[in-house]
Each structure stands twice: as structure tokens, then as C-alpha cells.
Design an enzyme around this catalytic site. Structure first.
Site, PDB file in Angstrom:
ATOM      1  N   ASP A  43       0.844  -1.199   0.000  1.00 33.06           N
ATOM      2  CA  ASP A  43       0.000   0.000   0.000  1.00 33.06           C
ATOM      3  C   ASP A  43       0.875   1.243   0.000  1.00 33.06           C
ATOM      4  O   ASP A  43       1.565   1.528   0.987  1.00 33.06           O
ATOM      5  CB  ASP A  43      -0.916  -0.012   1.228  1.00 33.06           C
ATOM      6  CG  ASP A  43      -1.880   1.162   1.219  1.00 33.06           C
ATOM      7  OD1 ASP A  43      -1.759   2.038   0.333  1.00 33.06           O
ATOM      8  OD2 ASP A  43      -2.753   1.201   2.104  1.00 33.06           O
ATOM      9  N   THR A  69      -4.308   7.149 -10.911  1.00 31.77           N
ATOM     10  CA  THR A  69      -4.422   7.432 -12.347  1.00 31.77           C
ATOM     11  C   THR A  69      -5.751   8.093 -12.758  1.00 31.77           C
ATOM     12  O   THR A  69      -6.010   8.251 -13.951  1.00 31.77           O
ATOM     13  CB  THR A  69      -4.250   6.132 -13.169  1.00 31.77           C
ATOM     14  OG1 THR A  69      -5.232   5.189 -12.724  1.00 31.77           O
ATOM     15  CG2 THR A  69      -2.869   5.551 -13.026  1.00 31.77           C
ATOM     16  N   TYR A 106       7.067   4.016 -13.938  1.00 34.59           N
ATOM     17  CA  TYR A 106       6.343   4.474 -15.128  1.00 34.59           C
ATOM     18  C   TYR A 106       5.784   5.870 -14.901  1.00 34.59           C
ATOM     19  O   TYR A 106       5.243   6.162 -13.840  1.00 34.59           O
ATOM     20  CB  TYR A 106       5.216   3.491 -15.483  1.00 34.59           C
ATOM     21  CG  TYR A 106       5.777   2.121 -15.763  1.00 34.59           C
ATOM     22  CD1 TYR A 106       6.296   1.812 -17.024  1.00 34.59           C
ATOM     23  CD2 TYR A 106       5.875   1.171 -14.753  1.00 34.59           C
ATOM     24  CE1 TYR A 106       6.879   0.578 -17.270  1.00 34.59           C
ATOM     25  CE2 TYR A 106       6.450  -0.071 -14.996  1.00 34.59           C
ATOM     26  CZ  TYR A 106       6.945  -0.359 -16.250  1.00 34.59           C
ATOM     27  OH  TYR A 106       7.539  -1.575 -16.487  1.00 34.59           O
ATOM     28  N   TYR A 132      -2.909  15.510 -11.804  1.00 32.91           N
ATOM     29  CA  TYR A 132      -2.315  14.183 -12.040  1.00 32.91           C
ATOM     30  C   TYR A 132      -0.903  14.355 -12.627  1.00 32.91           C
ATOM     31  O   TYR A 132       0.065  13.768 -12.129  1.00 32.91           O
ATOM     32  CB  TYR A 132      -3.218  13.386 -12.990  1.00 32.91           C
ATOM     33  CG  TYR A 132      -2.561  12.161 -13.604  1.00 32.91           C
ATOM     34  CD1 TYR A 132      -2.318  11.019 -12.842  1.00 32.91           C
ATOM     35  CD2 TYR A 132      -2.188  12.153 -14.956  1.00 32.91           C
ATOM     36  CE1 TYR A 132      -1.719   9.892 -13.411  1.00 32.91           C
ATOM     37  CE2 TYR A 132      -1.596  11.032 -15.532  1.00 32.91           C
ATOM     38  CZ  TYR A 132      -1.357   9.911 -14.752  1.00 32.91           C
ATOM     39  OH  TYR A 132      -0.758   8.802 -15.324  1.00 32.91           O
ATOM     40  N   TRP A 157      -1.439   7.059 -23.160  1.00 36.24           N
ATOM     41  CA  TRP A 157      -2.731   6.527 -23.614  1.00 36.24           C
ATOM     42  C   TRP A 157      -2.752   4.996 -23.522  1.00 36.24           C
ATOM     43  O   TRP A 157      -3.027   4.286 -24.492  1.00 36.24           O
ATOM     44  CB  TRP A 157      -3.023   6.982 -25.050  1.00 36.24           C
ATOM     45  CG  TRP A 157      -3.215   8.452 -25.239  1.00 36.24           C
ATOM     46  CD1 TRP A 157      -2.726   9.470 -24.468  1.00 36.24           C
ATOM     47  CD2 TRP A 157      -3.947   9.088 -26.306  1.00 36.24           C
ATOM     48  NE1 TRP A 157      -3.105  10.687 -24.984  1.00 36.24           N
ATOM     49  CE2 TRP A 157      -3.845  10.481 -26.117  1.00 36.24           C
ATOM     50  CE3 TRP A 157      -4.657   8.617 -27.407  1.00 36.24           C
ATOM     51  CZ2 TRP A 157      -4.448  11.403 -26.975  1.00 36.24           C
ATOM     52  CZ3 TRP A 157      -5.245   9.536 -28.274  1.00 36.24           C
ATOM     53  CH2 TRP A 157      -5.144  10.909 -28.050  1.00 36.24           C
TER      54      TRP A 157
HETATM   55  N1  LIG Z   1      -3.551   4.688 -18.095  1.00 35.48           N
HETATM   56  C1  LIG Z   1      -2.944   5.521 -18.931  1.00 35.48           C
HETATM   57  O1  LIG Z   1      -3.499   5.963 -19.936  1.00 35.48           O
HETATM   58  C2  LIG Z   1      -1.507   5.932 -18.654  1.00 35.48           C
HETATM   59  C3  LIG Z   1      -0.898   6.818 -19.545  1.00 35.48           C
HETATM   60  C4  LIG Z   1       0.421   7.193 -19.304  1.00 35.48           C
HETATM   61  C5  LIG Z   1       1.105   6.703 -18.210  1.00 35.48           C
HETATM   62  N2  LIG Z   1       0.472   5.872 -17.352  1.00 35.48           N
HETATM   63  C6  LIG Z   1       1.223   5.401 -16.187  1.00 35.48           C
HETATM   64  O2  LIG Z   1       1.416   4.002 -16.323  1.00 35.48           O
HETATM   65  C7  LIG Z   1       1.404   3.379 -15.044  1.00 35.48           C
HETATM   66  C8  LIG Z   1       0.402   2.239 -15.042  1.00 35.48           C
HETATM   67  O3  LIG Z   1      -0.894   2.774 -15.325  1.00 35.48           O
HETATM   68  P1  LIG Z   1      -2.178   1.841 -15.442  1.00 35.48           P
HETATM   69  O4  LIG Z   1      -2.981   2.318 -16.586  1.00 35.48           O
HETATM   70  O5  LIG Z   1      -1.769   0.428 -15.355  1.00 35.48           O
HETATM   71  O6  LIG Z   1      -2.938   2.257 -14.118  1.00 35.48           O
HETATM   72  P2  LIG Z   1      -4.156   1.546 -13.380  1.00 35.48           P
HETATM   73  O7  LIG Z   1      -4.749   0.498 -14.251  1.00 35.48           O
HETATM   74  O8  LIG Z   1      -5.013   2.621 -12.844  1.00 35.48           O
HETATM   75  O9  LIG Z   1      -3.416   0.797 -12.184  1.00 35.48           O
HETATM   76  C9  LIG Z   1      -2.859   1.489 -11.130  1.00 35.48           C
HETATM   77  C10 LIG Z   1      -2.700   0.526  -9.999  1.00 35.48           C
HETATM   78  O10 LIG Z   1      -2.198   1.272  -8.881  1.00 35.48           O
HETATM   79  C11 LIG Z   1      -2.864   0.794  -7.750  1.00 35.48           C
HETATM   80  N3  LIG Z   1      -2.882   1.737  -6.649  1.00 35.48           N
HETATM   81  C12 LIG Z   1      -3.568   2.900  -6.527  1.00 35.48           C
HETATM   82  N4  LIG Z   1      -3.371   3.406  -5.296  1.00 35.48           N
HETATM   83  C13 LIG Z   1      -2.555   2.549  -4.641  1.00 35.48           C
HETATM   84  C14 LIG Z   1      -1.998   2.495  -3.355  1.00 35.48           C
HETATM   85  N5  LIG Z   1      -2.256   3.443  -2.434  1.00 35.48           N
HETATM   86  N6  LIG Z   1      -1.198   1.468  -3.030  1.00 35.48           N
HETATM   87  C15 LIG Z   1      -0.948   0.478  -3.914  1.00 35.48           C
HETATM   88  N7  LIG Z   1      -1.447   0.446  -5.145  1.00 35.48           N
HETATM   89  C16 LIG Z   1      -2.249   1.475  -5.507  1.00 35.48           C
HETATM   90  C17 LIG Z   1      -4.283   0.493  -8.198  1.00 35.48           C
HETATM   91  O11 LIG Z   1      -4.839  -0.387  -7.274  1.00 35.48           O
HETATM   92  P3  LIG Z   1      -6.425  -0.539  -7.100  1.00 35.48           P
HETATM   93  O12 LIG Z   1      -6.840  -1.352  -8.281  1.00 35.48           O
HETATM   94  O13 LIG Z   1      -6.539  -1.269  -5.801  1.00 35.48           O
HETATM   95  O14 LIG Z   1      -6.979   0.839  -7.094  1.00 35.48           O
HETATM   96  C18 LIG Z   1      -4.033  -0.119  -9.558  1.00 35.48           C
HETATM   97  O15 LIG Z   1      -3.865  -1.507  -9.457  1.00 35.48           O
HETATM   98  C19 LIG Z   1       1.117   4.487 -14.037  1.00 35.48           C
HETATM   99  O16 LIG Z   1       2.329   4.954 -13.506  1.00 35.48           O
HETATM  100  C20 LIG Z   1       0.494   5.581 -14.866  1.00 35.48           C
HETATM  101  O17 LIG Z   1       0.701   6.859 -14.311  1.00 35.48           O
HETATM  102  C21 LIG Z   1      -0.817   5.454 -17.550  1.00 35.48           C
END
Ligand SMILES: NC(=O)c1ccc[n+]([C@@H]2O[C@H](COP(=O)([O-])OP(=O)(O)OC[C@H]3O[C@@H](n4cnc5c(N)ncnc54)[C@H](OP(=O)(O)O)[C@@H]3O)[C@@H](O)[C@H]2O)c1
Length: 304
Positions: A43, A69, A106, A132, A157
């Protein structure tokens, strides 16, 4: 090699669980991997817990796929976004520095303002428009300031078979509505979480086979090739899904301006990333954004 993964149940974290396992011993945590039922804390709101977990496990590599996110919600919950995307990342980076572990983290295209029409390079100065983006940029700076060995991979994205993303939203809405309105003046590059996870393994192999791996530390832009608008992306999704035999109710997709779309967070008009550095450093051939989208649609169709 021992690898500790945070955020194992996110879009990217889920894919990383599969891909990273080939490199050695993988300990994958989600936020519930904390408390009495688990010896280890995943966490990111428990700063002492994650610090103690890194110390106790003493991994060679920490991969952080956990993040706050929710781009629009972050406008209200900016303190929470900062805790997860900045303060927790600072703790992880210091713990990595202390045990000499490599941190793979990331980050996002949303660190940029989007005002240039050119693809953003690693030398361009971030100027995030929303909370964000600010929290992610602060996280990057905390890593650099910690002095730990780190690969900061900015992507864009993101989509995957698991979790919420634009592709799934468009497929859902296209089944429910006759008309969809989609923003046509924001440009970026859709990128597959499956592909990012696989490429992370390649990057790690090259890193650890390098005679002076620390020379590779730094920020890299890692996305698919090309760029599109959300509007053209939505049209592509529906065309390709139709070609795969999926049927929809939608008849019209209307292009609209960002100013006419009620979103809480302002987003960059152009967030395309220039990927030349990652391609050259790690000798990678990147796919076009379209190929990954077709692959996911085929997977969704197959699992239907
Ligand atoms: N999604 C996009 O379009 C995008 C674009 C550019 C960069 N990124 C970056 O890529 C990376 C991965 O993104 P993603 O799309 O895989 O994100 P995601 O699907 O939203 O997954 C984020 C994960 O972080 C977990 N999380 C949130 N708060 C937490 C906490 N307090 N302790 C532990 N875990 C926690 C969430 O857990 P829960 O499921 O329990 O909430 C979820 O499993 C991130 O660094 C993001 O900033 C994403």
C-alpha cells in the site's frame, strides 16, 4: 534476480506479473498485500510499510506500476494523488538507493503542456496542466533527487485487456448509443500495456548485460509509433471491431472540441512522445499504435 513489483493488479501491473517472472524471483504486491494477513506491504499510502518491505526483501529491482491514475478526480483529490504518485515514490526511490536496487518507474505524457506540435523529447521541460501530471512530475523529480539507479519510462494513452480504458469505453458506448461525441483536438499515441510489459523485460535484460549499466539510468519515452486524436482513435476502434464481426448500435461519431467536453482536468493538446532515445539505447523496434489496438480487439472478441 529478485524483483519486487508494486501495483500488480493495474492494467500494466497485471501484464508485468506475467512478463517479469521470466527474469527470476518475482514478488508481486497490490495494496491489500499489507496488514496482518501479509508480511509485506504494497500500500503506497503506508510509507513506513513500503520502506520496510523493500529493506526486508532486498530486491535487485523494484518495479513500480502502482499509481493514482484518475486524471479528472485528481483535480479534487490532489493531496491523495501527490501521496501516491510523489511522496510514496520518493520513499521507494530512497529505499532503492539505500540497498543499491534498480527502480523501474512508469510516468506519463501528461507531464507536458501539449503546446508544441512536435513529439516531446526527454530534454523538453515538463509543464503539467493538471494535478495528475503535476503529481507524476513530482514523483520523477523525487527519483532523480534520490540518486538511486532508475529507469523512468514515460508512456501514453495506455490500454490493456484488464482495467478501464478508452477502447473498452468506446466499445461499451457504441453498443448503447446512436451517436458518440469524441474530442478531436487532443493528439497522442495509444500504447498497449502488454507490449510495455514485454519491452520492460527487454530493457532490463539489456540494462543488466551492459558493462556499465548505470550509464543507462534516466528518463525514456516509451510509446507505440505514430499519433492520432481521440476522435480518429474511436473511429479506428469501431471500424476494426466491425471487421472482426462485432455489431454496434452507433451510427455516427461526432468530432467535438475539448472546450465542449465537460472534463474536470485540462489535458495536453499534443502529448506525442519522441521515442528515438529508447529505440537507440535499447535497440528496440517499436510497433505502430494501430497494431496493438487490433491485437486487443482480437483478444476481447476471443474472450467474448
Ligand atoms: N492509463 C494511462 O493511460 C496511462 C498513460 C500514461 C502513463 N500511465 C502510467 O502508467 C502506469 C500504469 O498505469 P495503469 O494504466 O496500469 O494504471 P491503473 O490500471 O489505474 O493501475 C494502477 C494501480 O495502482 C494501484 N494503486 C492505486 N493506489 C494505490 C496504493 N495506495 N497502493 C498500492 N497500489 C495502488 C491500483 O490499485 P487498485 O486497483 O486497488 O486501485 C491499480 O492496481 C502508471 O504509472 C500511470 O501513471 C498510464
Amino acid at each position: 534476480m529478485r524483483i519486487l513489483l508494486f501495483g500488480k493488479n493495474g492494467q500494466l501491473g497485471y501484464e508485468l506479473q506475467d512478463s517479469l517472472a521470466v527474469l527470476g524471483e518475482l514478488i508481486a504486491l497490490d495494496r491489500s498485500g499489507c496488514g496482518l494477513e501479509s508480511r509485506f506491504c504494497g500500500d503506497l499510502l503506508d510509507l513506513a510499510g513500503i520502506h520496510a518491505t523493500i529493506n526486508a526483501l532486498s530486491p535487485d529491482v523494484v518495479v513500480n506500476a502502482a499509481a493514482y491514475t484518475a486524471v479528472d478526480q485528481a483535480e479534487q483529490q490532489h493531496e491523495l494523488a501527490d501521496k501516491i504518485n510523489h511522496q510514496a515514490v520518493a520513499v521507494i526511490a530512497h529505499a532503492c538507493q539505500h540497498i543499491n536496487a534498480l527502480l523501474v518507474h512508469y510516468s506519463t505524457d501528461y507531464v507536458f503542456s501539449g503546446t508544441s506540435s512536435k513529439a516531446w523529447t526527454e530534454q523538453d521541460i515538463p509543464e503539467p496542466l493538471n494535478q495528475y501530471g503535476k503529481s507524476k512530475w513530482a514523483g520523477e523529480q523525487a527519483i532523480i533527487n534520490s540518486g538511486c539507479h532508475a529507469l523512468i519510462l514515460r508512456t501514453s494513452w495506455l490500454y490493456g485487456a484488464r482495467g478501464h480504458n478508452f477502447i473498452k469505453t468506446i466499445l461499451l458506448l457504441a453498443g448503447q448509443r446512436d451517436v458518440l461525441s469524441v474530442v478531436s483536438d487532443q493528439y497522442g499515441t495509444p500504447t498497449s500495456a502488454t507490449w510495455i510489459a514485454a519491452i520492460t523485460v527487454k530493457i532490463l535484460r539489456t540494462y543488466f548485460n551492459h558493462p556499465r549499466p548505470e550509464q543507462l539510468d534516466g528518463i525514456y519515452h516509451l510509446s507505440a509509433l505514430g499519433k492520432t486524436s481521440w476522435y480518429d482513435y474511436a473511429n479506428f476502434i469501431i471500424e476494426q471491431a466491425g471487421a472482426l464481426g462485432m455489431a454496434f448500435r452507433v451510427k455516427t461519431i461526432l468530432p467535438i472540441k475539448s472546450a465542449d467536453y465537460p472534463a474536470k482536468a485540462v489535458r495536453p493538446a499534443n502529448s506525442q512522445l519522441n521515442t528515438a532515445k529508447v529505440q537507440q539505447t535499447f535497440r528496440l523496434t517499436l510497433p505502430t499504435w494501430q497494431s496493438g489496438v487490433i491485437q486487443l480487439l482480437e483478444e476481447l472478441k476471443h474472450n467474448d
